[in-house]
Design an enzyme around this catalytic site. Structure first.
Site, mmCIF file in Angstrom:
data_model
loop_
_atom_site.group_PDB
_atom_site.id
_atom_site.type_symbol
_atom_site.label_atom_id
_atom_site.label_comp_id
_atom_site.label_asym_id
_atom_site.label_seq_id
_atom_site.Cartn_x
_atom_site.Cartn_y
_atom_site.Cartn_z
ATOM 1 N N ASP A 97 -13.150 16.779 -9.940
ATOM 2 C CA ASP A 97 -12.742 16.024 -11.280
ATOM 3 C C ASP A 97 -13.853 15.017 -11.476
ATOM 4 O O ASP A 97 -14.721 14.850 -10.689
ATOM 5 C CB ASP A 97 -11.345 15.497 -11.165
ATOM 6 C CG ASP A 97 -11.222 14.217 -10.132
ATOM 7 O OD1 ASP A 97 -12.419 13.949 -9.492
ATOM 8 O OD2 ASP A 97 -10.243 13.820 -9.964
ATOM 9 N N ASP A 145 -3.937 22.713 -10.343
ATOM 10 C CA ASP A 145 -4.241 22.222 -9.348
ATOM 11 C C ASP A 145 -3.100 21.206 -9.121
ATOM 12 O O ASP A 145 -2.597 20.541 -10.517
ATOM 13 C CB ASP A 145 -5.575 21.180 -9.418
ATOM 14 C CG ASP A 145 -5.464 20.034 -9.943
ATOM 15 O OD1 ASP A 145 -5.564 20.162 -11.339
ATOM 16 O OD2 ASP A 145 -5.284 19.073 -9.426
ATOM 17 N N CYS A 203 7.879 35.530 4.178
ATOM 18 C CA CYS A 203 6.948 34.646 3.974
ATOM 19 C C CYS A 203 5.904 35.109 5.070
ATOM 20 O O CYS A 203 5.942 35.231 6.174
ATOM 21 C CB CYS A 203 7.242 33.251 3.904
ATOM 22 S SG CYS A 203 5.663 31.990 3.731
ATOM 23 N N CYS A 234 3.122 33.146 5.578
ATOM 24 C CA CYS A 234 2.297 31.817 5.890
ATOM 25 C C CYS A 234 2.281 31.885 7.623
ATOM 26 O O CYS A 234 3.050 32.383 8.294
ATOM 27 C CB CYS A 234 2.920 30.543 5.556
ATOM 28 S SG CYS A 234 4.304 29.829 6.295
ATOM 29 N N CYS A 282 5.710 30.551 9.013
ATOM 30 C CA CYS A 282 6.775 31.776 8.798
ATOM 31 C C CYS A 282 6.231 32.978 9.925
ATOM 32 O O CYS A 282 7.166 33.469 10.617
ATOM 33 C CB CYS A 282 7.125 32.020 7.626
ATOM 34 S SG CYS A 282 7.916 31.060 6.734
ATOM 35 N N HIS A 321 2.765 25.936 4.649
ATOM 36 C CA HIS A 321 3.772 26.849 4.063
ATOM 37 C C HIS A 321 3.746 26.670 2.577
ATOM 38 O O HIS A 321 3.742 27.624 1.722
ATOM 39 C CB HIS A 321 5.201 26.701 4.787
ATOM 40 C CG HIS A 321 6.299 27.230 3.711
ATOM 41 N ND1 HIS A 321 6.565 28.540 4.008
ATOM 42 C CD2 HIS A 321 7.201 26.816 2.771
ATOM 43 C CE1 HIS A 321 7.585 29.029 3.210
ATOM 44 N NE2 HIS A 321 7.994 27.857 2.417
#
Lengths: 373, 373
Positions: free
Chosen positions: B92, B265, B303, B305, B308, B335
């Site tokens: 940014d 974002d 999931c 991730c 998980c 996660h």
């Protein structure tokens, strides 16, 4: 049940290389155990622990007894499953922590009544309850519930305490119920040779699978610790593993190994990491120091840790530490744990290859104790 | 230079699937960009970001300008090298942060004088200095230095601000020096259609490689945000990527995509993770809640991730959060980031397979906004 296999004894010192056979794997000794107080080695994942070569980690009965508690640990199927760690676990007994509470605890022959540091509620730990908790945790190595004698302590205090510790060890042994768990006795006796001798002898009669040396690194001068350690380990049986509790600076590891210690644990590597310090073979680096602002080298040349092998620079880590970024303390925790775990492996190789005295000399030639760049 | 390739436009909505071709790889859109404010996506490693499928991450010019500073970023060879991230980076401009300083900043046509939040020292950012800093950072996408109009703002304030933002965008374009970097203009204009239209038109004349929609999600009602977004994106060129700044809750992502947004974002997933919250397809889980004490399921069934797929249970994560263990917020960060990055991938698949309207309906049928179990 755990057994110890002696592989090689050093000629010149007490150092020895061995293998610990446990229900969760065979682990080469001497070894360093990272501390996972509350079912987590702070900031580090089980995968990362495996990657850095950790074999046994330590869990704290006191903390886990208070939170999440015995019921939940039973329900969860033990600590291995709860925290997803499939190698060895040693749990302490909670004794050290409750005795450290000072005015907040009351000792009787039955056990220790104390106030929880979390919510102030009244709690009670005894040899039987400590073993029950460690049974729920399902650790490979269960530590006896003992009293750690403070320093300094007079002979009669140390003697009375030692006798209670002995009676409690016997109660712990009776309370053991699982044959996949092994009880370690703890040698106490303050800084008194006659008491250490009595402690070793009486624990030895119990024929336990392993023994720890407790009550050291409690404020006494290092020379005194080395002296007590030397005569204590000389009296201990050679067919059982020997564990020096709460010790984990490189200098003490070298001198502990030289006196026949096989196992160590300490919060030191992860605690100093959270304070922005990196451990190296020549001393500690204080990462906030401006010396590192423009330093684009890794923490230690040749290091195989996650941080060093992936090229994270001192300059970057200094930035993270100054900015209070969690990833900074993660990188330092991974580095410091790698350093200690692999420092032990290097010592083991030196022992098996008959060059431990040379290793020890080289270490002391390079190492600046407490060096802070 | 960055280019956008349109792969598939949805029939019923503005949703579109595309590919961003950047110097650090080709990335499928729509996509979600994790935020790495101070050269680190909080608590998460670059390896973990790759593992969870992140393609572009965001760095904050304001923070990095203050610490470690432009000189050091030049010396380090840019942000990619400094933080060991080899995929895309968007930076940014620092505009949003300095305007947020309120009384601590002074705006002139030249730029913004402000006080550092770290040490109170006087600093200055202008379009040229922001671009110089982003040049030092070496980001793939450089954001123009703009003024984000607050909500509410009257028409004349929004108009004046928009005109300055436009003049500043032109100065930014002149200041660009590297052909591996692409400048994105930022559409402003508050909640006024005529101003948004003017902003789009004038930025379009600059023929920039991409455009962002700024000044939304600044306190206005969601329905108003969707309305402004809808007429703004309809005016924007279809051959350039469109980025909605600072938006990252699942509901806004679905509605943003439905209005033709390609990039998002937000600090949301990592910030709520540090507050002990898990994101799921049906809403948020507050992990401290006692409902999870005995819950030995993973955060969300199916999931992929890290947390998980490795079987870390809600009960364990609740324990870590209550105990203040860093590993708890690490697992939740992994996660939540996985959830959002892969939520975007699922939306993309729905677009390319012509079932985005169905996806959107299913989402709203299941999702309870702000649900806190």
């Amino acid at each position: 049940m755990l057994t110890y296999e002696l592989i090689k004894k050093d000629d010149a010192t007490g150092a020895r290389a061995g293998i610990l056979h446990t229900p969760h794997g065979d682990f080469e000794t001497p070894l360093f155990m990272p501390v996972g107080t509350q079912a987590s080695v702070k900031a580090v994942s089980p995968d990362e622990l495996r990657d850095l070569g950790a074999s046994i980690i330590l869990g704290n009965t006191y903390h886990l007894f208070l939170r999440p508690g015995m019921e939940l640990m039973r329900e969860a199927g033990g600590l291995h499953k709860f925290m997803r760690w499939d190698r060895g676990i040693l749990t302490d007994s909670g004794g050290f922590q409750v005795f450290s509470l000072g005015a907040l605890r009351k000792i009787t022959e039955e056990g220790v009544e104390f106030r929880s540091h979390i919510d102030g509620s009244k709690k009670f730990l005894s040899p039987e309850i400590s073993v029950a908790m460690q049974t729920a945790l399902g650790s490979d190595i269960v530590m006896a519930f003992d009293e750690c004698v403070p320093y300094p302590a007079d002979h009669s205090y140390a003697e009375n305490s030692l006798h209670r510790t002995q009676r409690w060890a016997e109660r712990c042994k009776k309370a053991m119920t699982r044959d996949d768990q092994s009880l370690f006795g703890i040698v106490q006796g303050g800084m008194y040779k006659d008491l250490r001798s009595e402690s070793v002898m009486r624990l030895n009669e119990m024929e336990l699978p392993g023994y720890a040396v407790g009550g050291l690194s409690v404020g006494e001068p290092k020379e005194m610790m080395y002296e007590v350690l030397e005569y204590t380990t000389e009296m201990m049986p050679s067919d059982k593993p020997r564990y020096l509790m709460g010790v984990g600076t490189p200098d003490c590891l070298v001198e502990g190994v030289a006196r026949g210690i096989d196992m160590f644990d300490c919060v030191f590597p992860t605690r100093v990491a959270r304070n922005g310090m990196a451990m190296t073979h020549t001393g500690r680096l204080v990462m906030k120091n401006s010396d590192f602002t423009h330093d684009f080298c890794v923490l230690e040349e040749g290091c195989g840790c996650y941080a060093c092998r992936n090229g994270f620079t001192r300059s970057y880590i200094r930035h993270l530490v100054r900015a209070g970024e969690i990833f900074g303390l993660r990188l330092l925790s991974l580095h410091n744990l790698w350093f200690l775990v692999n420092f032990m492996k290097d010592m083991r190789a030196a022992i098996t290859e008959g060059r431990f005295t040379e290793f020890r000399k080289n270490f002391w030639d390079k190492y600046e104790y407490g060096k802070k760049r």
